[in-house]
Design a protein around this motif. Structure first.
Motif, short mmCIF file in Angstrom:
data_model
loop_
_atom_site.label_atom_id
_atom_site.label_comp_id
_atom_site.label_asym_id
_atom_site.label_seq_id
_atom_site.Cartn_x
_atom_site.Cartn_y
_atom_site.Cartn_z
N ASN A 37 0.84 -1.21 0.00
CA ASN A 37 0.00 0.00 0.00
C ASN A 37 0.87 1.25 0.00
OD1 ASN A 37 -0.41 -1.32 2.86
ND2 ASN A 37 -1.00 0.77 3.29
N ASP A 38 0.71 2.17 0.90
CA ASP A 38 1.26 3.53 0.76
C ASP A 38 2.75 3.59 0.38
OD1 ASP A 38 -1.04 3.55 2.26
OD2 ASP A 38 -0.21 4.65 3.94
N GLN A 54 4.63 0.51 2.18
CA GLN A 54 3.96 -0.42 3.09
C GLN A 54 3.87 -1.77 2.39
OE1 GLN A 54 2.17 0.35 6.48
NE2 GLN A 54 4.20 1.15 6.09
N TRP A 62 -3.28 -7.33 3.43
CA TRP A 62 -2.66 -6.39 4.36
C TRP A 62 -2.28 -7.13 5.65
CZ3 TRP A 62 -3.34 -4.55 9.26
CH2 TRP A 62 -2.70 -3.33 9.57
N MET A 65 2.96 -5.37 8.52
CA MET A 65 3.45 -4.22 7.76
C MET A 65 4.91 -3.92 8.05
SD MET A 65 0.91 -4.07 5.99
CE MET A 65 1.63 -2.99 4.78
N PHE A 93 4.40 1.20 10.26
CA PHE A 93 3.42 1.90 9.44
C PHE A 93 4.10 3.02 8.64
CE2 PHE A 93 -1.10 1.07 11.31
CZ PHE A 93 -0.96 -0.27 11.05
N SER A 94 3.26 3.84 7.98
CA SER A 94 3.78 4.82 7.02
C SER A 94 4.61 5.92 7.67
CB SER A 94 2.61 5.45 6.27
OG SER A 94 2.11 4.50 5.38
N ARG A 160 -0.71 8.89 13.56
CA ARG A 160 0.24 8.24 12.64
C ARG A 160 0.65 9.06 11.42
NH1 ARG A 160 -4.63 5.32 12.26
NH2 ARG A 160 -5.66 5.47 10.23
N ASP A 161 1.59 8.45 10.70
CA ASP A 161 2.07 8.86 9.38
C ASP A 161 2.91 10.14 9.40
OD1 ASP A 161 0.57 6.66 8.69
OD2 ASP A 161 -1.15 7.81 7.95
N GLU A 213 -5.37 10.56 7.19
CA GLU A 213 -4.13 9.79 7.12
C GLU A 213 -3.13 10.50 6.20
OE1 GLU A 213 -5.64 5.28 7.71
OE2 GLU A 213 -5.85 5.95 5.66
N CYS A 214 -1.88 10.13 6.35
CA CYS A 214 -0.81 10.47 5.40
C CYS A 214 -0.75 11.94 4.96
CB CYS A 214 -0.91 9.59 4.16
SG CYS A 214 -0.81 7.85 4.55
N TYR A 281 -4.12 7.24 -3.54
CA TYR A 281 -4.20 7.41 -2.09
C TYR A 281 -2.80 7.52 -1.50
CZ TYR A 281 -6.43 7.05 2.46
OH TYR A 281 -6.91 7.33 3.71
N TRP A 301 -0.38 5.55 -3.86
CA TRP A 301 -0.77 4.15 -3.94
C TRP A 301 -1.94 4.09 -4.90
CZ3 TRP A 301 -4.75 1.94 -0.09
CH2 TRP A 301 -4.93 0.56 -0.28
N HIS A 305 -9.06 1.90 -0.22
CA HIS A 305 -9.36 1.11 0.97
C HIS A 305 -10.67 0.35 0.87
CE1 HIS A 305 -6.05 1.71 3.62
NE2 HIS A 305 -6.05 3.02 3.42
C1 FRU Z 1 -3.00 4.55 4.83
C2 FRU Z 1 -2.62 3.80 6.09
C3 FRU Z 1 -1.79 4.66 7.02
C4 FRU Z 1 -1.05 3.64 7.82
C5 FRU Z 1 -0.80 2.55 6.81
C6 FRU Z 1 -0.82 1.16 7.36
O1 FRU Z 1 -3.31 3.72 3.77
O2 FRU Z 1 -3.81 3.34 6.72
O3 FRU Z 1 -2.53 5.56 7.80
O4 FRU Z 1 0.15 4.14 8.36
O5 FRU Z 1 -1.80 2.68 5.82
O6 FRU Z 1 -0.51 0.22 6.38
#
Ligand code: FRU
Length: 502
Positions: A37-38, A54, A62, A65, A93-94, A160-161, A213-214, A281, A301, A305
Motif C-alpha cells: 500500500n502507501d 507499506q 494487508w 506491515m 506503518f507509514s 500516525r504517518d 491519514e498520510c 491514495y 498508492w 481502501h
Molecule cells: C494509509 C494507512 C496509514 C497507515 C498505513 C498502514 O493507507 O492506513 O494511515 O500508516 O496505511 O498500512
C-alpha cells in the motif's frame, strides 16, 4: 478464459513468469509478489531515488506491515531490493525519510550523512500508535532502530504517518502527524530530529467522513509566477470522499513554521479533491530532490481502501501511481493543485505512433484502435456549446470506463463500470467534476496493465483507476450531440521500465 488468478503456486515456481502475468503493469512500480500500500520515505540520495512502501512480505493481504524498498536512477526505471525495515513486535506503518546532512541528530557515522526514517510503530497488543525513528548508514538498505524510541508517544490508538521536512524560513525541522479519528494534523518542530515540540495543529476541515491519514505539506508556485508561492496541505480520508470511497483532499494557505493557515478565498472551505478517480491514495512528495528537478514530485498508492483488497492480481496486490510533478494554477478566484506525469516518462514512448485527426460530425461515429496493454494516448477534443462526446476504454467485450465531456456544460465525468474480473463491492463508481472547458480539451490517457491515469488539460484534473481487462484495452471516441472535433488522437506504445528479475 482460464486466467488462474487465485491459485497460489509454490514459492519460486512463478519466477520466470513474474512481470508477464495478466494485469501486470509494465511502467508503474509493483513488487514481484505480495501486498503493497502507501509509498513511504521517498528520498533522493547519492544518485538514487528511494521508494519505500507499506509491504506485507508474507502474503497478498494487508498485514505484517514492513517497509519494502525499490530504487531508481531516474524515477522511471525501478528495481526492487530486499525489505528495508521488517516488522518487529510492532508493525512499521507509514512515514518519511530525510537526509541528516549536518548530522544534527548525532546518529551519523563517518563522513556520509545518515538517512533517518520516521514512521509509526503500531503496537497491536496495546493498540497504541507512536512515532519512531530508525537510521541507515548504507544508503537505505538496512536501518537500525533508535535507542530512544518512541520519539513521540501520546498514548493514542490513532496517531500516525509522520512526514518530516526542513523549513528553512523558520530554521527548524517540521513533522506533520495525523490524529486520524479526531481529524487534526499536528505540526511538531525540532532542531536535532530527535526531540520534538508541538507547535500547532490544523483541523477539522473539509471531509471528516473517515480517518485522516498520510498528511503532506508542500510549497508550490505557479508556472507563470514562480515567486508567488503558497502551501498546500494534503490529507487523505479513508472513507466517504471520492464517490463514497477513500481519496485525498487538499487546502491552500500559508505555513509559518508553526501552523498552517488555510486561505478560504483561495482554497474554498470544503477541501478540493486531489484526484477524481477511485485509485489514488496516500501520496507523498520526494525529499531532497536534485536541483534540476525544480517542482515537487509525488507518487501515490494506486488503489483504495474499499475495493483494493479484492483486486484480482496475482502474485502481488497493489501498485504505485506514476511520479507526478506538482504545480499550482489559478481557476476563477481559487488556486488549484495541478499534477502532470513526469516529463522523463515520455522516454518510454515507442517511436511508432498511430494517429488520427478529423471530425466526428455524425452522432455515434467512433474511432478505435486495436487492443494494447501499455500505451499512452493523447486525445484532443473540440466542440461548440451543446456538443457532448465520450471517450471509452474497453476490453473488446465490455466498456470498462467512460469519460463524458459536455462542452458548454463545463463538465467532465468518469464512470468506472463493473467488469468480469473486477471485484463486485464498491467497484462501479462515477465522479463528475466541473472545470472551465474552453472549446477544446486535452486528455492524456496512460494505460498500463490494470492501471489507467488520465490527465485532463495538462493535469488540471486527474483521474486514476484500476481496470481489469483480460487482454489489453482499446479506446473509442464517440460523438453524442453536436459536432466533435478530434484535433489529435495519437497513440504510442509504452516500454517496460520495471526490472522484475529476481
Ligand atoms: C494509509 C494507512 C496509514 C497507515 C498505513 C498502514 O493507507 O492506513 O494511515 O500508516 O496505511 O498500512
Amino acid at each position: 478464459m482460464d486466467l488462474m488468478l487465485t491459485q497460489p503456486n509454490p514459492e519460486g515456481e512463478m519466477d520466470d513468469a513474474i512481470g508477464t502475468e495478466p494485469f501486470r503493469p509494465q511502467y508503474h512500480f509493483t513488487p514481484r509478489r505480495n501486498w503493497v500500500n502507501d509509498p513511504n520515505g521517498l528520498v533522493y540520495f547519492e544518485g538514487e531515488y528511494h521508494l519505500f512502501y507499506q509491504y506485507n512480505p508474507h502474503g497478498m493481504d494487508w498485514g505484517h506491515m514492513s517497509w519494502g524498498h525499490a530504487v531508481s536512477a531516474d524515477l522511471v526505471s525501478w528495481r526492487e531490493l530486499p525489505v528495508a525495515i521488517p516488522e518487529t513486535d510492532q508493525m512499521i506503518f507509514s512515514g518519511s525519510v530525510v537526509v541528516d546532512w549536518e548530522n544534527v541528530s548525532g546518529l551519523g557515522e563517518g563522513k556520509a550523512p545518515p538517512l533517518l526514517a520516521f514512521f509509526t510503530a503500531f503496537d497491536e497488543a496495546r493498540s497504541i500508535q507512536s512515532q519512531h525513528l530508525a537510521v541507515s548508514h548504507d544508503r537505505g538498505r538496512t536501518f537500525v532502530h533508535y535507542a530512544g524510541n518512541p520519539i513521540i508517544d501520546l498514548d493514542l490508538a490513532d496517531f500516525r504517518d509522520p512526514k518530516v521536512f526542513y523549513h528553512a524560513e523558520s530554521g527548524a525541522w517540521i513533522m506533520l502527524v495525523a490524529l486520524a479519528r479526531d481529524h487534526y494534523i499536528q505540526f511538531y518542530r525540532s532542531q536535532n530530529l530527535l526531540d520534538w515540540t508541538l507547535a500547532g495543529s490544523f483541523g477539522p476541515m473539509g471531509s471528516t467522513s473517515g480517518q485522516w491519514e498520510c498528511p503532506d505539506l508542500i510549497r508550490l508556485s505557479m508556472d507563470e509566477d514562480p515567486a508567488n508561492a503558497h502551501w498546500v496541505l494534503k490529507v487523505d480520508v479513508d472513507v466517504g470522499l471520492v464517490d463514497g470511497g477513500s481519496g485525498a483532499q487538499y487546502f491552500v494557505g500559508q505555513f509559518d513554521g508553526h501552523r498552517f493557515t488555510m486561505d478560504p478565498e483561495l482554497s474554498g472551505l470544503s477541501g478540493a479533491l486531489v484526484d477524481q478517480g477511485p485509485d489514488f491514495y496516500a501520496a507523498v512528495t520526494w525529499s531532497d530532490l536534485p536541483a534540476e528537478q525544480a517542482s515537487p514530485v509525488w507518487i501515490g498508492w494506486q488503489s483504495n481502501h474499499q475495493s483494493g483488497k479484492a483486486y484480482p492480481t496475482y502474485p502481488w496486490r497493489g501498485a504505485m501511481s506514476l511520479p507526478r510533478e506538482l504545480y499550482l494554477f489559478p481557476e476563477g478566484e481559487k488556486l488549484k493543485l495541478g499534477q502532470r506525469p513526469l516529463k522523463a516518462l515520455t522516454g518510454l514512448r515507442s517511436a511508432e505512433r498511430r494517429g488520427v485527426t478529423g471530425s466526428l460530425a455524425a452522432a455515434a461515429s467512433q474511432v478505435s484502435f486495436a487492443r494494447e496493454k501499455s500505451f499512452w494516448q493523447d486525445i484532443s477534443l473540440g466542440g461548440d456549446a451543446g456538443t457532448t462526446g465520450t471517450v471509452s476504454l474497453s476490453d473488446g467485450h465490455e466498456t470498462l470506463l467512460t469519460i463524458t465531456v459536455a462542452f458548454g456544460g463545463e463538465q467532465i465525468s468518469f464512470e468506472r463500470h463493473a467488469s468480469a474480473f473486477g471485484p463486485v463491492d464498491f467497484f462501479e463508481r462515477k465522479t463528475t467534476t466541473r472545470l472551465p472547458l474552453p472549446a477544446r480539451i486535452d486528455l492524456q490517457i496512460l494505460v498500463d496493465g490494470s492501471l489507467v491515469e488520465i490527465f485532463v488539460n495538462g493535469g488540471r484534473r486527474v483521474y486514476s483507476a484500476s481496470l481489469f481487462a483480460s487482454d489489453g484495452m482499446s479506446t473509442s471516441i464517440e460523438c453524442l450531440t453536436g459536432t466533435l472535433r478530434v484535433e489529435r488522437d495519437d497513440l504510442a506504445l509504452m516500454q517496460r521500465s520495471i526490472d522484475f528479475s529476481p
